[in-house]
Design a protein around this motif. Structure first.
Motif, PDB file in Angstrom:
ATOM      1  N   PRO A 130       4.058  -2.384  -3.418  1.00 29.25           N
ATOM      2  CA  PRO A 130       2.847  -2.096  -2.635  1.00 29.25           C
ATOM      3  C   PRO A 130       1.580  -2.746  -3.178  1.00 29.25           C
ATOM      4  CG  PRO A 130       4.075  -0.068  -3.080  1.00 29.25           C
ATOM      5  CD  PRO A 130       4.709  -1.152  -3.888  1.00 29.25           C
ATOM      6  N   GLY A 131       1.556  -3.055  -4.483  1.00 30.65           N
ATOM      7  CA  GLY A 131       0.378  -3.706  -5.056  1.00 30.65           C
ATOM      8  C   GLY A 131       0.147  -5.099  -4.503  1.00 30.65           C
ATOM      9  N   MET A 132       1.224  -5.732  -4.037  1.00 27.17           N
ATOM     10  CA  MET A 132       1.116  -7.112  -3.541  1.00 27.17           C
ATOM     11  C   MET A 132       0.268  -7.208  -2.284  1.00 27.17           C
ATOM     12  SD  MET A 132       4.974  -8.540  -4.142  1.00 27.17           S
ATOM     13  CE  MET A 132       5.646  -8.728  -5.803  1.00 27.17           C
ATOM     14  N   GLU A 133       0.236  -6.135  -1.495  1.00 26.46           N
ATOM     15  CA  GLU A 133      -0.556  -6.162  -0.263  1.00 26.46           C
ATOM     16  C   GLU A 133      -2.035  -6.404  -0.573  1.00 26.46           C
ATOM     17  OE1 GLU A 133       0.374  -2.459   1.607  1.00 26.46           O
ATOM     18  OE2 GLU A 133       2.414  -3.088   2.124  1.00 26.46           O
ATOM     19  N   ARG A 134      -2.459  -6.029  -1.786  1.00 24.01           N
ATOM     20  CA  ARG A 134      -3.871  -6.185  -2.170  1.00 24.01           C
ATOM     21  C   ARG A 134      -4.275  -7.633  -2.371  1.00 24.01           C
ATOM     22  NH1 ARG A 134      -5.746  -0.855  -5.138  1.00 24.01           N
ATOM     23  NH2 ARG A 134      -4.675   0.525  -3.709  1.00 24.01           N
ATOM     24  N   ILE A 135      -3.290  -8.512  -2.542  1.00 25.22           N
ATOM     25  CA  ILE A 135      -3.623  -9.944  -2.685  1.00 25.22           C
ATOM     26  C   ILE A 135      -3.125 -10.730  -1.463  1.00 25.22           C
ATOM     27  CG2 ILE A 135      -3.789  -9.923  -5.209  1.00 25.22           C
ATOM     28  CD1 ILE A 135      -0.936 -11.230  -5.218  1.00 25.22           C
ATOM     29  N   GLY A 136      -2.837 -10.014  -0.376  1.00 18.43           N
ATOM     30  CA  GLY A 136      -2.485 -10.689   0.872  1.00 18.43           C
ATOM     31  C   GLY A 136      -1.052 -11.152   0.986  1.00 18.43           C
TER      32      GLY A 136
END
Length: 419
Positions: free
Chosen positions: A38-44
């Motif tokens: 889920p952290g990856m969504e923060r960098i698009g």
């Protein structure tokens, strides 16, 4: 012009760092990661809910979404033959095939490869029965190294100080022809991580790093997947590097081509600089974690272009290296590497130019806030004009954003900054 979309396979901090780097590529429009985190969504980056061992679903996704090429992060998928599967489905993929992946998945295979191509490594003996073990133990001097033959996630290496310790370890390993055990000479000296990007035509060496495998400060406690890393490595001299290239890197690449391996991607060569020169400790057939988080930021090239050249079997552009320093301190859940705590609420980091956060083992709570999901939760990567500055920045971020029921080492990169 068609949009260029790529897929990364894996879910950890290494894959986060790969995706972050690919997001900066002028060639690439969309980056997907399966299963991602889920952290990856923060960098698009777009996580895709497909597990890394579900080759059929991954290949179907790649076809349906017109994925230009796929980059494989974890070793298990490579050892299980994901590259062979994708190639048989006419899909471009970056990674070695199952045969070549044995350089990591079988230590015995790797040692035979090194012997064949005269690549310096530790003296060793493979045992497939307790009778053979007993014969080796009768003539072993200590300390000695015992290794499991298969994949062990960085946790299958045991340094034992006496026969009692050796026997204790061997009772847990259950030696058999299907589960060989390797005894290796104990080597002494600093370890370095060399990553090489290669295809059938050419190779390029990526920036050198050094990682910290032990769980506690001052290299105490059991081995983990890795508690931190840094790059550059000033104590690894130009002379050491050149000798390593001549004696280890070039013969390894030559061996891969001579054996006819279908090898497109990354090979990691873990070396130890002994009093008698560099020796190989192990091969991995992919990028390492936690080194990727400090190696990729130092590559000035367009990484998407490099990987496209790699998969297209073109000549690889020379690697341009950034002079900035990067120090990765891993934040782990309390109890790692055994029974670890989960569900720690993670802070909203605002750190500007001091560093970066690469999320690894994270989940989201019912309010869509990031929480720890066990093991190695995230990497704090300090950035600076020197290793010392990068180290100070990493530890400042960690002290500014404390997280309950976690811990980290306090001495990452000390080897590079101590006078």
């Amino acid at each position: 012009m068609n949009e260029m979309k790529v897929l990364v396979i894996g879910s950890g901090g290494r894959e986060f760092a790969i995706c972050r780097k690919l997001k900066t590529s002028a060639l690439i429009d969309e980056v997907y990661c399966a299963p991602g985190n889920p952290g990856m969504e923060r960098i698009g980056v777009h996580p895709v809910e497909i597990q890394e061992n579900n080759f059929e679903a991954l290949a179907t996704f790649a076809k349906q979404h017109a994925i230009a090429w796929t980059m494989v992060g974890p070793e298990d998928a490579l050892a299980d033959g994901i590259v062979d599967y994708f190639i048989s489905n006419d899909l471009k993929i970056i990674g070695p095939d199952k045969q070549a992946a044995q350089l990591e998945s079988s230590k015995d295979f790797a040692l035979n490869f090194m012997q064949k191509f005269h690549i310096p490594t530790a003296q060793h003996q493979t045992c497939t029965s307790m009778e053979e073990v007993d014969a080796v133990l009768a003539q072993t001097s200590y300390p000695t190294v015992i290794k499991k033959d298969g994949l062990a996630g960085g946790k299958g290496v045991f340094i034992v100080e006496n026969q009692k310790e050796a026997l204790k370890i061997l009772t847990t390993l259950k030696v058999s022809p299907q589960s060989p055990v390797i005894f290796e000479e104990y080597l002494d000296g600093p370890e370095y991580s060399i990553f090489v990007l290669l295809n059938q035509k050419s190779f390029q060496i990526l920036p050198v790093a050094q990682d910290h495998k032990k769980i506690f400060d001052h290299d105490r406690g059991p081995n983990t997947g890795g508690m931190g890393a840094y790059s550059p490595v000033p104590q690894f001299t130009v002379v050491d590097f050149d000798r390593t290239v001549n004696e280890i890197v070039e013969p390894t690449i030559n061996g891969i081509h001579t054996m006819g391996f279908n090898y497109t991607g990354i090979i990691y060569i873990g070396i130890m600089m002994t009093a008698n020169g560099p020796k190989v400790i192990e091969y991995n057939v992919r990028l390492g974690d936690p080194e990727t988080q400090v190696v990729l930021p130092r590559i000035k090239n367009d990484f998407g272009k490099l990987l496209t050249e790699c998969v297209d079997q073109a000549d690889l552009d020379p690697i341009e290296i950034d002079s900035q320093a990067y120090v990765n301190v891993v934040l782990a859940a309390k109890g790692y590497p055994q029974n670890y705590v989960k569900d720690q609420r993670l802070p909203e980091f605002t750190i500007h130019d001091k560093g970066m956060i690469d999320y690894a083992n994270v989940a989201v709570d019912d309010q869509e806030r990031l929480i720890g999901n066990g093991g190695r939760i995230l990497s704090v990567i300090g950035i600076g004009d020197s290793i010392k500055e990068a180290q100070v920045n990493a530890y400042e971020i960690l002290s500014d954003y404390p997280v309950n029921q976690t811990y980290y080492r306090h001495d990452i990169a000390n080897r590079a900054v101590q006078e």
